[in-house]
Design an enzyme around this catalytic site. Structure first.
Site, mmCIF file in Angstrom:
data_model
loop_
_atom_site.group_PDB
_atom_site.id
_atom_site.type_symbol
_atom_site.label_atom_id
_atom_site.label_comp_id
_atom_site.label_asym_id
_atom_site.label_seq_id
_atom_site.Cartn_x
_atom_site.Cartn_y
_atom_site.Cartn_z
ATOM 1 N N LYS A 31 -35.145 38.166 17.888
ATOM 2 C CA LYS A 31 -35.029 39.577 18.236
ATOM 3 C C LYS A 31 -36.178 40.037 19.129
ATOM 4 O O LYS A 31 -37.198 39.369 19.269
ATOM 5 C CB LYS A 31 -34.928 40.429 16.969
ATOM 6 N N ARG A 77 -31.746 34.964 7.759
ATOM 7 C CA ARG A 77 -30.581 34.912 8.648
ATOM 8 C C ARG A 77 -31.068 34.492 10.034
ATOM 9 O O ARG A 77 -31.800 35.238 10.691
ATOM 10 C CB ARG A 77 -29.885 36.273 8.706
#
Length: 280
Positions: free
Chosen positions: A224, A258
């Site tokens: 991210k 995740r």
């Protein structure tokens, strides 16, 4: 410990959730696995590398993403769920906010609902509750300020961690009042979903506070912008940052990592498991 249909997972160390986006436009791997053969090869690789969960998404939720139709999302995810559940002994998670997708995915073998919109869409709460009661399918509730289209438009908080905790408290009350057992709820603070760089790192620094509910907490930071923008690294250059933030979250009590890079996250999990076994 949490049960997914007939599979029980003990969170004595963080378990790894492999990301499988069957979309053309996801921020990191869009277009790589939207063909069935490619999706199956990636699933096999992730399971062999240590994934306990395979999280299948048919709609991108990257910043600025626009929704897809119900038919398009179903066409993307259902054949993949069928193929995976026929070939592999794994826990399939469906990353969706649509009640119809939740139901069809469960009918085809999915054992976890992962909803970035926290069962806020029409019919989602009722459908997820019925699946929890009838099939023992848990739901992961994520915090997001705004929507994927607007969430990064100057997000503001008085205290981001305190507000996420209050959100979790309210959602737990909402779900248990609507048929969920307490232990059928998983929490996700939503890194990158309506948060600035500083918000994300405050959440990471205080991650242990989310474990107060005695429920599994998911950490989803893989590739991210909170990593890329801080380190000035492109999407394909963020692995070291991923390993670092996953280790920090794991030490603070994360139950699920995740990730796109399963093998490296599995290594983190093995080291955390060993540390948890040491009595000093």
């Amino acid at each position: 410990m949490m049960t997914f249909r007939d599979k029980t997972v003990v969170f004595n160390a963080p378990k790894v959730m492999g990301i499988l986006n069957v979309t053309p436009d996801s921020f990191s791997d869009g277009g790589q696995f939207n063909k069935l053969d490619d999706a199956l090869k990636q699933t096999e690789k992730m399971i062999a590398s240590g994934a306990t969960f395979i999280d299948i998404g048919g709609e991108s939720t990257r910043p600025g993403a626009t929704p897809v139709t119900l038919e398009e999302e179903l066409d993307r995810v259902i054949p993949v769920i069928d193929a995976i559940t026929e070939r592999f002994d794994t826990i399939v998670s469906i990353d969706t906010s649509k009640s119809e997708v939740m139901l069809e995915a469960a009918n085809h073998g999915a054992s976890l609902i992962n909803d970035v919109r926290a069962l806020s869409q029409p019919g989602a709460l009722e459908t997820a509750s019925r699946l929890a009661q009838e099939h023992n399918i848990p739901t992961c509730i994520m915090h997001m300020q705004g929507t994927p289209e607007t969430m990064q438009d100057l997000p503001r908080y008085n205290s981001v961690v305190d507000e996420v905790i209050e959100f979790f408290r309210a959602q737990i009350e909402r779900l248990t009042a609507n048929g969920f057992e307490y232990k059928q709820i998983m929490l996700d603070p939503g890194f990158g979903f309506g948060k600035t760089l500083d918000h994300n790192y405050e959440i990471l620094k205080r991650f242990d506070e989310f474990t107060q509910f005695d429920l599994p907490v998911l950490a989803g930071m893989s590739r991210k912008s909170m990593i890329g923008n801080l380190l000035n690294k492109g999407i394909t250059e963020r692995l070291a940052g991923d390993i670092c933030v996953n280790t920090v979250a794991s030490l603070a009590g994360a139950s699920i990592l995740r990730v796109h890079d399963v093998g490296e996250a599995a290594d983190v999990s093995k080291i955390i498991e060993k540390l948890n076994q040491i009595n000093v």
